[in-house]
Design a protein around this motif. Structure first.
Motif: not given
Length: 223
Positions: A33-38
């Motif tokens: 899983q990848l989580k970001g604020d972009g």
């Protein structure tokens, strides 16, 4: 139906997950899983021991697609989580985004969190087929195996050529891996076996039964 830059990132994550899941046994499941604020707020790939995979991306509706957007432009700040469930207590590793790509982040994870030396190369390409885009992707993951310990000592010792120290072996094959071109990883007429022989024929290559990959989902209609 994703923007091209998002499709490219998802394809990279799918390839990395496929390589990480190559050693799954039985009912094992790998989730990355990848989580970001972009603009790409969330991305996930599931892979199981049967070769079934699925990938999904959650993209901000405010994102204005730009094919040249970089990895960090798409994801901003965040982390990559790798969860391995082999039927017992699930294991999870987490690493913050580093470097200029998803591949560099994964390599950083292995080097710093798992204390394992790896070399990773991934290539993603697309071309128009009529009105549709046809995507292709490929990768190679090289892992440094300890020379002593466990049941691998005999096998590992057997690949010391001409008295070459293990670290020098690793440096040499790493350099070979770095020479792989995107065109080679995407060439439909160059099999993985041929590529391995092209790179490592002097050291000997063991090829095991290939794992078929296909689309699959563990969801039911009720779920």
């Amino acid at each position: 139906q994703y923007p091209a830059s998002v499709s490219r990132l998802l394809a990279e994550l799918i390839v990395l997950s496929a390589m990480l899941a190559a050693n799954l046994k039985g009912k094992g499941i790998l989730t990355v899983q990848l989580k970001g604020d972009g603009p790409v707020r969330f991305m996930v790939v599931d892979a199981d021991a049967k070769g079934e995979m699925r990938g999904y991306a959650d993209v901000s509706p405010d994102y204005k697609p730009n094919a040249r957007d970089t990895f960090r432009k798409l994801v901003g700040n965040g982390y990559l989580a790798i969860t391995l469930d082999q039927g017992k207590e699930p294991y999870q590793g987490i690493v913050e985004f580093t470097g200029k790509s998803l591949t560099e982040t994964l390599q950083h994870y292995f080097t710093n969190s798992e204390q394992t030396a790896v070399r990773v190369r991934v290539a993603v390409g697309s071309e128009k087929k009529g009105k549709k885009k046809q995507w292709s992707a490929g990768g190679i993951l090289l892992q440094h195996v300890p020379t002593l310990g466990g049941n691998r000592a005999t096998h590992s010792d057997s690949v010391h050529f001409d008295g070459e120290p293990p670290e020098e072996q690793w440096n040499r094959v790493s350099i070979f891996t770095d020479t792989v071109r995107d065109e080679e990883l995407l060439d439909p007429f160059l099999s993985p076996q041929q590529l391995l022989m092209r790179l490592f024929n002097e050291d000997g290559v063991w090829v095991y039964k290939a794992s078929e990959l296909h689309v699959g989902c563990r969801c039911s209609r009720g779920k």
